[in-house]
Design a protein around this motif. Structure first.
Motif, short mmCIF file in Angstrom:
data_model
loop_
_atom_site.label_atom_id
_atom_site.label_comp_id
_atom_site.label_asym_id
_atom_site.label_seq_id
_atom_site.Cartn_x
_atom_site.Cartn_y
_atom_site.Cartn_z
N PRO A 278 0.84 -1.20 0.00
CA PRO A 278 0.00 0.00 0.00
C PRO A 278 0.88 1.24 0.00
O PRO A 278 2.03 1.21 0.41
N ASN A 279 0.33 2.34 -0.47
CA ASN A 279 1.11 3.58 -0.44
C ASN A 279 0.79 4.35 0.84
O ASN A 279 -0.26 4.14 1.46
N PRO A 280 1.68 5.25 1.26
CA PRO A 280 1.47 5.97 2.52
C PRO A 280 0.16 6.74 2.57
O PRO A 280 -0.45 6.85 3.64
N ARG A 281 -0.31 7.29 1.42
CA ARG A 281 -1.57 8.04 1.45
C ARG A 281 -2.74 7.14 1.85
O ARG A 281 -3.59 7.52 2.66
N ILE A 420 7.58 4.22 -8.56
CA ILE A 420 6.82 5.11 -9.44
C ILE A 420 5.35 5.11 -9.02
O ILE A 420 4.71 6.18 -8.96
N GLU A 421 4.82 3.94 -8.72
CA GLU A 421 3.42 3.84 -8.29
C GLU A 421 3.17 4.65 -7.03
O GLU A 421 2.13 5.30 -6.88
N ALA A 422 4.15 4.64 -6.10
CA ALA A 422 3.98 5.37 -4.84
C ALA A 422 3.82 6.87 -5.09
O ALA A 422 3.06 7.55 -4.40
N VAL A 423 4.55 7.38 -6.08
CA VAL A 423 4.42 8.80 -6.42
C VAL A 423 3.05 9.09 -7.03
O VAL A 423 2.38 10.07 -6.68
#
Length: 513
Positions: A278-281, A420-423
């Motif tokens: 998962p991403n931080p957001r 890249i996905e995290a951005v």
């Protein structure tokens, strides 16, 4: 003295100690542990009368229902091996795997029986139909069998065979043993703090790693199961059922993290999150909604989750969401995990050098059923080679980058699609983002496939401009493709090979939209 390590002993303890506690809740129906024990004892009789022999395989095709959970209790107590197939598999896969699994008896939900009925009739497999009132009536007419651990049980014998996909080309039926399941149960009791007052929602298919081991751990705790037959009802179930625990993949939670329709929990819920990074957001959104997040990593081959980062351990860290996005440390009975270079040497703990995750643990499978070549490829020199690429940070936490072969080589430099996905995920309109490589004479070219939250309006070129300040120029996506949905497996994982095929067909080399 040695007795076999098995989840059956804790199960029998709960039947004896907590007979009046609620075992199962679905809608307004409540089944206490005394009733579950009685139904289990009667299903034991029916399984044996249907021809189940010690060590025999019992096929289960069912959504998450009380009958499915009953099967997870009765089949191993009858000395059988449960083989749960995800009903989300296609018909071809279900029929192929129904043959491959060599069942002696089949437990099939009434809604799915027509999909496999001809195959099971051809094999002459006795079928017990679940999911309707007929099973309850049938069990009520039977004498209950004694509930006890099967005689001469070997803890290294399989308790389940879990197929990792519906493929017919190289079937991988993961044989998990009683010992595997017992130690997985111990991990879950400790890290999830499952207690008699806990109420766990089974939102992911029970076929997926036996509900990540929760099919037995919840009963061992004397806690309450809430099976969710349709994951589209997740939001309502969390709001009305008094849920305290949930295990889920990020893909399952996308509807809850939509900024335009954020969910509000009536009480805190301990969430075991795993499957993809998962991403931080998304993690921040889940925390704001009242989820206490444990971020885990594992494979079906490791009895599901065996590594975890616990939100409770991150208090005071200035970058807590970023650290929580990492997969963490082995669980208390997780065993050993290492990240190694091609040479076999451990990677430095610098958070930058990628290597393959290898695992040595009591949670690792016995092997793949009837697939020795795949077993030999996976387990070498006493270590399970996962094919997952990761880095190790100075705090020894592991962070997954990609599957082996998914790491992009852009202008001669390694680029992680996950980075890249995290951005992309930082943009408030982005619901899901997946990056794959387009091959060209220049090397790999990153291509992003993005779904948006309902009502969001943004162009691919705007997303590219958003990414530009946060990524090196060579790592910027060459194209951002907006799509309504991403292709996924039955367990919710994105089918990257399908996206790569789309890239090849379109020969994507032009700049982003």
């Amino acid at each position: 003295m040695n007795t076999p390590l098995t989840p059956l002993e804790p199960m029998l303890r709960t039947f004896a100690v907590y007979p009046d506690r609620p075992a199962l809740i679905q809608d307004t129906a409540v089944i206490c542990y005394a009733e579950l024990a009685d139904r289990t004892a009667r299903l034991l009789t029916l399984l044996r009368e249907s021809g189940l022999q010690p060590g025999g395989h019992v096929l289960l095709i069912s959504p998450n229902t009380p009958d499915a959970l009953l099967a997870f209790h009765a089949v191993p107590l009858a000395g059988g091996v449960i083989v749960p197939l995800n009903p989300a598999f296609g018909d071809e896969a279900l029929n192929f795997l129904s043959v491959h699994a060599d069942p002696q008896v089949a437990l099939i939900d009434a809604a799915h029986l027509p999909r496999v009925q001809t195959t099971l009739e051809t094999l002459n497999i006795p079928v017990i139909v679940t999911g309707d009132s007929d099973l309850a009536a049938r069990l009520g007419a039977l004498r209950p069998s004694p509930l006890k651990v099967p005689e001469n049980l070997d803890e290294d014998s399989p308790i389940s065979i879990n197929y990792t996909s519906g493929t017919t080309s190289d079937p991988k039926g993961v044989m998990l043993t009683h010992r595997n399941a017992f130690l997985c149960l111990g991990n879950l009791l400790y890290h999830l703090n499952l207690r008699p007052h806990s109420v766990l929602l089974h939102a992911l298919p029970l076929a997926h790693g036996n509900g990540w081991g929760c099919a037995w751990a919840v009963t061992a705790a004397g806690a309450t199961h809430v099976p969710l037959p349709d994951p589209r009802g997740l939001r309502e179930a969390l709001c009305v059922q008094g849920i305290t625990h949930l295990y889920a993949s990020p893909a399952l939670l996308t509807s809850l993290t939509d900024p335009a329709a954020a969910a509000t929990l009536p009480q805190p819920v301990k969430l075991l999150l795993a499957g993809t990074s998962p991403n931080p957001r998304v993690l921040r959104t889940l925390q704001q909604q009242g989820f206490e997040v444990l971020h885990g990593y594992g494979l079906t081959e490791t009895s599901a989750v065996m590594v975890v980062t616990d939100e409770a351990d991150l208090g005071g860290l200035p970058d807590a969401p970023q650290v929580l996005a990492r997969q963490g440390h082995p669980m208390i009975f997780g065993g050993q995990l290492d990240v190694v270079l091609d040479s076999g040497a451990a990677v430095p703990h610098d958070g930058q050098t990628p290597g393959e995750i290898i695992i040595r643990s009591n949670l690792v499978m016995k092997g793949y059923y009837k697939n020795r070549s795949a077993t030999r490829r996976a387990i070498k020199h006493g270590w399970l080679h996962t094919g997952d690429l990761a880095v190790v940070h100075p705090d020894c936490r592991v962070e997954i980058l990609d599957r082996e072969g998914d790491l992009l080589k852009v202008q001669g430099q390694p680029v992680s699609s996950a980075q890249i996905e995290a951005v992309l995920y930082r943009h408030p309109s982005v619901r899901e983002a997946v990056v794959v490589a387009a091959r060209s004479s220049e090397g790999d070219l990153p291509v992003a496939f993005v779904t948006l939250h309902p009502g969001a309006q943004v162009l691919g070129r705007e997303l590219l401009g958003f990414c530009a300040p946060h990524l090196p120029a060579h790592a910027l996506p060459r194209r951002v493709q907006l799509v309504p949905e991403l292709p996924k497996t039955a367990s919710g994982k994105v089918l990257k090979h399908v996206l790569r095929a789309q890239v090849r067909e379109k020969q994507v080399v032009q700049p982003a939209d």
